[in-house]
Write a protein that holds these residues in place. Structure first.
Motif, PDB file in Angstrom:
ATOM      1  N   GLY A   1     -65.516 116.956  23.410  1.00  0.00           N
ATOM      2  CA  GLY A   1     -64.856 118.207  23.060  1.00  0.00           C
ATOM      3  C   GLY A   1     -63.404 117.983  22.709  1.00  0.00           C
ATOM      4  N   ASP A   2     -62.760 119.031  22.231  1.00  0.00           N
ATOM      5  CA  ASP A   2     -61.356 118.934  21.859  1.00  0.00           C
ATOM      6  C   ASP A   2     -60.466 118.905  23.100  1.00  0.00           C
ATOM      7  OD1 ASP A   2     -61.834 118.919  19.150  1.00  0.00           O
ATOM      8  OD2 ASP A   2     -61.872 121.114  19.032  1.00  0.00           O
TER       9      ASP A   2
ATOM     10  N   GLY B   1     -61.838 106.106  44.154  1.00  0.00           N
ATOM     11  CA  GLY B   1     -60.971 107.271  44.273  1.00  0.00           C
ATOM     12  C   GLY B   1     -59.922 107.323  43.190  1.00  0.00           C
ATOM     13  N   SER B   2     -60.317 107.075  41.955  1.00  0.00           N
ATOM     14  CA  SER B   2     -59.386 107.038  40.828  1.00  0.00           C
ATOM     15  C   SER B   2     -59.610 108.228  39.904  1.00  0.00           C
ATOM     16  CB  SER B   2     -59.553 105.732  40.043  1.00  0.00           C
ATOM     17  OG  SER B   2     -59.370 104.626  40.900  1.00  0.00           O
ATOM     18  N   SER B   3     -58.688 108.408  38.976  1.00  0.00           N
ATOM     19  CA  SER B   3     -58.785 109.495  38.007  1.00  0.00           C
ATOM     20  C   SER B   3     -58.635 108.943  36.594  1.00  0.00           C
ATOM     21  CB  SER B   3     -57.701 110.546  38.253  1.00  0.00           C
ATOM     22  OG  SER B   3     -57.955 111.280  39.421  1.00  0.00           O
ATOM     23  N   LEU B   4     -59.176 109.696  35.632  1.00  0.00           N
ATOM     24  CA  LEU B   4     -59.024 109.376  34.219  1.00  0.00           C
ATOM     25  C   LEU B   4     -58.514 110.606  33.488  1.00  0.00           C
ATOM     26  CD1 LEU B   4     -59.610 107.734  31.552  1.00  0.00           C
ATOM     27  CD2 LEU B   4     -61.875 108.791  31.603  1.00  0.00           C
ATOM     28  N   ILE B   5     -57.481 110.410  32.672  1.00  0.00           N
ATOM     29  CA  ILE B   5     -56.989 111.444  31.754  1.00  0.00           C
ATOM     30  C   ILE B   5     -57.215 110.900  30.352  1.00  0.00           C
ATOM     31  CG2 ILE B   5     -55.000 112.789  30.992  1.00  0.00           C
ATOM     32  CD1 ILE B   5     -53.776 112.344  33.775  1.00  0.00           C
ATOM     33  N   ALA B   6     -57.967 111.607  29.513  1.00  0.00           N
ATOM     34  CA  ALA B   6     -58.331 111.073  28.201  1.00  0.00           C
ATOM     35  C   ALA B   6     -58.351 112.163  27.149  1.00  0.00           C
ATOM     36  CB  ALA B   6     -59.701 110.391  28.271  1.00  0.00           C
ATOM     37  N   ALA B   7     -58.061 111.759  25.906  1.00  0.00           N
ATOM     38  CA  ALA B   7     -58.085 112.691  24.772  1.00  0.00           C
ATOM     39  C   ALA B   7     -58.677 111.984  23.567  1.00  0.00           C
ATOM     40  CB  ALA B   7     -56.680 113.197  24.449  1.00  0.00           C
TER      41      ALA B   7
ATOM     42  N   GLY C   1     -59.644 110.513   9.116  1.00  0.00           N
ATOM     43  CA  GLY C   1     -59.181 111.382   8.053  1.00  0.00           C
ATOM     44  C   GLY C   1     -60.132 112.504   7.708  1.00  0.00           C
ATOM     45  N   ASP C   2     -61.403 112.370   8.107  1.00  0.00           N
ATOM     46  CA  ASP C   2     -62.388 113.432   7.880  1.00  0.00           C
ATOM     47  C   ASP C   2     -62.515 114.358   9.082  1.00  0.00           C
ATOM     48  OD1 ASP C   2     -63.080 112.467   5.307  1.00  0.00           O
ATOM     49  OD2 ASP C   2     -64.321 110.906   6.231  1.00  0.00           O
ATOM     50  N   GLN C   3     -61.586 114.239  10.035  1.00  0.00           N
ATOM     51  CA  GLN C   3     -61.565 115.061  11.250  1.00  0.00           C
ATOM     52  C   GLN C   3     -62.769 114.811  12.154  1.00  0.00           C
ATOM     53  OE1 GLN C   3     -58.775 116.929  12.186  1.00  0.00           O
ATOM     54  NE2 GLN C   3     -58.115 115.629  10.474  1.00  0.00           N
ATOM     55  N   LYS C   4     -63.345 113.627  12.043  1.00  0.00           N
ATOM     56  CA  LYS C   4     -64.442 113.239  12.923  1.00  0.00           C
ATOM     57  C   LYS C   4     -63.878 112.471  14.116  1.00  0.00           C
ATOM     58  CE  LYS C   4     -68.488 110.222  13.148  1.00  0.00           C
ATOM     59  NZ  LYS C   4     -69.297 109.212  12.421  1.00  0.00           N
ATOM     60  N   ILE C   5     -64.329 112.805  15.324  1.00  0.00           N
ATOM     61  CA  ILE C   5     -63.878 112.079  16.512  1.00  0.00           C
ATOM     62  C   ILE C   5     -64.408 110.650  16.468  1.00  0.00           C
ATOM     63  CG2 ILE C   5     -64.060 111.917  19.024  1.00  0.00           C
ATOM     64  CD1 ILE C   5     -64.131 114.960  19.128  1.00  0.00           C
TER      65      ILE C   5
ATOM     66  N   ALA D   1     -52.845 110.624  21.279  1.00  0.00           N
ATOM     67  CA  ALA D   1     -54.085 110.792  20.519  1.00  0.00           C
ATOM     68  C   ALA D   1     -53.806 111.384  19.144  1.00  0.00           C
ATOM     69  CB  ALA D   1     -55.059 111.679  21.295  1.00  0.00           C
ATOM     70  N   ARG D   2     -52.845 112.328  19.089  1.00  0.00           N
ATOM     71  CA  ARG D   2     -52.516 112.940  17.796  1.00  0.00           C
ATOM     72  C   ARG D   2     -51.799 111.948  16.873  1.00  0.00           C
ATOM     73  NH1 ARG D   2     -48.995 117.293  18.652  1.00  0.00           N
ATOM     74  NH2 ARG D   2     -49.034 117.261  20.919  1.00  0.00           N
TER      75      ARG D   2
END
Length: 364
Positions: free
Chosen positions: A295-296, A313-319, A324-328, A353-354
């Motif tokens: 998802g976005d 007991g760890s965490s992940l923050i991801a984006a 160019g075709d707006q495909k992830i 990420a941007r």
């Protein structure tokens, strides 16, 4: 921000927040923010000194008891202060956290370093730089997941090694070269390798393997009229070996040593050892990061919300980032202890990420 969370749903969080009065919210906030800053439990006497309202330690203990009953905090020892539970952290992150912003100086530095890496070397170098930047910003491990099938190609060449095998040489627009082995169909004519190379190169035009494969599948009937059945099988083999599930993902990790900088106890050392084992099990890390592609926006996984981090007991923050075709086409993120500075790191991951997406856009 996570899917299939075992903790409070959005509706439950709204109800829980509504049931907390002002002093309960403030006490809970102070406990969480103290944990994120120091990693230490916060007791009623210290709380009484820092709260913006006048409350006795006894009154604070009553509120803490209610918060503990709700599953938001816990006491690590009988006489200690309180720490947030994983459920409490999730509640705080989703319902109470105020995100910071990326300063102009930091934006400029991120953009400049990644553009320099991309211009001097390859796009993979820019991804490695993104991982290093996030590691330095977060004091955790910076991670990047991408798929080699999404590299824009300039040339494909088949080179026969023996009657049963050939080497596929993939040359990308950014100049990087990748070689893959493919099995040849029995009885393949001598000229079929060159014919397959010509067929694919005539259709590349800076496309990725994914888009090329989709175009060829859509024009399957036309391809059958253009080349014989054996060459068609060779084309399929060349594409399949480059996007197969076992090798389609590329994982870049930087800054694992940062996770050793803030050890506070023997149990912390064991947690880091388990996390290092997790990072070495790339298949599981890739699976988790792939979920962040769903998802976005920024996704946050806390502790046992994912089986990968259930022990460490760890965490992940991801984006996710886009082509160019707006495909992830990949994900950038940070792995660290559950007491990551979420308010600062979330916007940093999002901005990085941007920037990666912008670099891909300019490659078109």
């Amino acid at each position: 921000m996570t899917e299939n969370s075992p903790f409070l749903s959005s509706h439950q969080q709204a109800l829980a927040l509504a049931t907390l009065n002002e002093r309960s919210r403030e006490i809970f906030r102070q406990i969480v923010e103290s944990y994120l800053t120091t990693g230490e439990p916060l007791g009623s006497r210290n709380l009484a000194r820092i709260l913006p309202m006048a409350l006795s330690p006894a009154s604070i203990r009553n509120v803490m008891s209610d918060l503990e009953h709700s599953g938001l905090i816990f006491a690590p020892h009988t006489s200690a202060g309180r720490l947030p539970t994983e459920q409490g952290l999730r509640f705080f992150v989703d319902a109470m956290m105020e995100l910071g912003d990326v300063g102009q100086e930091e934006k400029t530095r991120i953009e400049a370093q990644m553009r320099a890496a991309a211009s001097r070397h390859t796009f993979d170098s820019a991804l490695a730089e993104a991982s290093s930047l996030l590691s330095g910003i977060s004091r955790g491990a910076g991670v990047v997941l991408t798929t080699k099938a999404n590299v824009q190609l300039k040339h494909i060449e088949f080179v026969r090694l023996d009657p049963a095998r050939a080497l596929v040489v993939l040359v990308s627009v950014d100049g990087s070269v990748e070689n893959r082995l493919v099995d040849l169909p029995p009885g393949l004519p001598a000229g079929a390798l060159q014919e397959a190379s010509n067929y694919l190169n005539a259709r590349l035009q800076g496309r990725t393997l994914d888009t090329l494969r989709l175009d060829i599948e859509a024009g399957r009937q036309a391809m059958k009229r253009e080349i014989d059945a054996l060459t068609e099988r060779l084309v399929d083999a060349g594409l399949a070996t480059s996007v197969g599930p076992s090798e389609a993902r590329q994982l870049i990790v930087r800054g694992q040593a940062n996770l050793l900088d803030d050890l506070r106890a023997v149990e912390d050392l064991e947690r880091i050892r388990l996390l290092f084992n997790d990072l070495e099990t790339q298949k599981d890390v890739i699976e988790l990061l792939s979920r962040a592609e769903g998802g976005d926006g920024v996704r946050i996984f806390i502790g046992s919300e994912n089986k990968l981090f259930s022990l460490s007991g760890s965490s992940l923050i991801a984006a996710p980032f886009r082509d160019g075709d707006q495909k992830i086409v990949g994900v950038v993120g940070v792995i660290g202890p559950t007491r990551l500075n979420y308010a600062r790191i979330v916007p940093m991951v999002d901005y990085t990420a941007r920037v990666v997406s912008g670099l891909l856009e300019r490659q078109r």
